[in-house]
Scaffold this motif. Structure first.
Motif, PDB file in Angstrom:
ATOM      1  N   ARG A  60       0.492  -0.926   0.028  1.00  0.00           N
ATOM      2  CA  ARG A  60      -0.023   0.367   0.125  1.00  0.00           C
ATOM      3  C   ARG A  60       0.754   1.130  -0.131  1.00  0.00           C
TER       4      ARG A  60
ATOM      5  N   VAL B 178       1.260   9.674   1.608  1.00  0.00           N
ATOM      6  CA  VAL B 178       1.289   8.908   2.484  1.00  0.00           C
ATOM      7  C   VAL B 178       1.408   9.910   3.763  1.00  0.00           C
TER       8      VAL B 178
ATOM      9  N   GLN C  34      -2.958   7.816   6.298  1.00  0.00           N
ATOM     10  CA  GLN C  34      -3.462   6.408   6.190  1.00  0.00           C
ATOM     11  C   GLN C  34      -3.628   5.950   7.253  1.00  0.00           C
ATOM     12  N   GLU C  35      -4.277   6.236   8.295  1.00  0.00           N
ATOM     13  CA  GLU C  35      -3.890   5.805   9.527  1.00  0.00           C
ATOM     14  C   GLU C  35      -4.893   4.598  10.550  1.00  0.00           C
ATOM     15  N   ASP C  36      -5.164   3.420   8.980  1.00  0.00           N
ATOM     16  CA  ASP C  36      -5.380   2.338   9.435  1.00  0.00           C
ATOM     17  C   ASP C  36      -3.380   1.745   9.317  1.00  0.00           C
TER      18      ASP C  36
END
Ligand SMILES: [Mg+2]
Length: 392
Positions: free
Chosen positions: A72, A81, A90-92
């Motif tokens: 990713r 990012v 992208q906090e996940d």
């Protein structure tokens, strides 16, 4: 957003296993048996098409790392990012939080504490967090109170001027009567032998309000700096303890927030004068109850600053986390004292940092200012389903 980050495209993500070793066996606390001699953890290294590099602790002291997540990031611009004013976008994907901060710092020529605003302290107060129940462990050779004092001396010689003592030997390891008595004896002995040091205590939620009040009565002349996780945080119990502290030990703070933090509740407790120090974890890892993370801390800071919050990001487990927390508290205002983990981390050069007279001094180097020398490379082929399995 800084344009320079858009000139870099991520081409490589490497994953490594690294070992850390405590200076001794670290024993029990209120809810867990021996913490062993150290740990193994996972590091991510990110390299761009321009040759810029960043590295950092991945999520996962005790969990399964899925390196398919690397895909990713690949072929993304760093600016897609990461934003230096926020953190990861992208906090996940908390597993890349530290590495992307380090990478962006290296690209921008900026130490992380400057990226965070450089509004904290120049030398960061740190405390020795390695003082566990080594009077009663290991079972085959418990050291008694003398062992605890030796350990404090080790920390003192290392440069600490504050110690956090674990309390809550009862009910898991000792009877209520014996355990609470020992908690008091240890606290008093450390105060007597280290009169120039701050003392914090951490009960890992093992106490009740009444037992904690009795403990406070017995150590009221010790001048405790804080009491951490006396019991699970709630307004009623915190009010009763705060009221009692105001009578017996008014300067002592209540510290909390490392375990499964409810930010609205913690902020409410702080505004009521009940909570004294916010302690969410500096590492993000959704498989751990105590996880929070660097970018979540950054996102929480405007709200915390607006209430004048005292902060100390939880850093237990790894010296690396202590250094991340120190960078955070050099960048953002409100530090009380940062949790200092003493270990030898193989393959990491920490030599830019120093601890003297209870303070940590940070290097004027880009990113986190620590060099990654070597780790055991891990590839998808090393593990079934490209998942790295770690032992607890
Ligand atoms: Mg704790």
């Amino acid at each position: 957003m800084n344009q320079e980050l858009s000139y870099h495209t991520i081409r490589t993500v490497n994953t490594y296993k690294v070992r850390s070793r405590f200076p001794r066996l670290v024993g029990k606390n209120a809810f867990r048996n021996e913490h062993a001699f150290g740990d193994e953890f996972v590091v991510k290294e990110i390299i761009t098409d321009q040759g810029a590099k960043g590295w950092g602790l991945a999520s996962g002291l005790f969990y399964h790392q899925d390196i398919r997540e690397d895909d990713r990031l690949l072929n993304k611009k760093v600016s897609e990012v990461f934003d230096e004013s926020i953190g990861i976008l992208q906090e996940d994907l908390p597993t890349f939080d530290f590495a992307l901060h380090d990478l962006a710092g290296n690209i921008l020529g900026l130490p992380c504490f400057r990226m965070f605003g450089d509004r904290g302290v120049q030398s960061v107060p740190v405390y020795d967090t390695l003082i566990y129940f080594d009077d009663i462990s290991p079972d085959t050779n418990p050291g008694g109170i003398a062992r605890i004092l030796e350990e404090c001396q080790y920390g003192y010689d290392y440069g600490y001027r504050a110690f956090k003592l674990k309390i809550g030997r009862a009910p898991l390891w000792m009877s209520l009567e014996e355990g609470d008595k020992r908690d008091i004896e240890v606290t008093r002995a450390v105060r007597e032998h280290f009169p120039d040091c701050e003392i914090m205590v951490d009960a890992n939620d093992a106490y009740t309000v009444d037992r904690m009040k009795a403990y406070v009565d017995a150590v009221s002349d010790v001048g405790l700096y804080w009491i951490e996780e006396p019991f699970r945080e709630n307004e009623k119990s915190f009010s009763l303890l705060r009221e009692h502290l105001d009578k017996k030990s008014p300067k002592t703070l209540i510290a909390d927030g490392e375990t499964d933090p409810d930010m609205d509740l913690l902020i409410h407790l702080y505004q009521k004068g009940l909570l004294g120090v916010f302690q969410m974890d500096i590492q993000g890892d959704h498989s751990l109850g105590h996880a929070f993370g660097l970018t979540p801390w950054r996102r929480a800071m405007p709200r915390l600053e607006s209430i004048g919050a005292r902060i100390s990001p939880h850093a237990w487990g790894l010296k690396l986390k202590t250094h991340y927390a120190a960078q955070f508290c050099a960048g953002y205002p409100g530090v009380s004292c940062v949790e200092g983990v003493t270990d030898t981390t193989e393959g990491v050069d920490f030599s830019g940092y120093q601890i003297r007279n209870g303070k940590m001094y940070l290097p004027e180097k880009p990113g986190f200012g620590m060099d990654f020398i070597w780790g055991m490379p891990i590839t998808g082929e090393d593990c079934e389903s490209k998942t790295i399995c770690r032992q607890v």
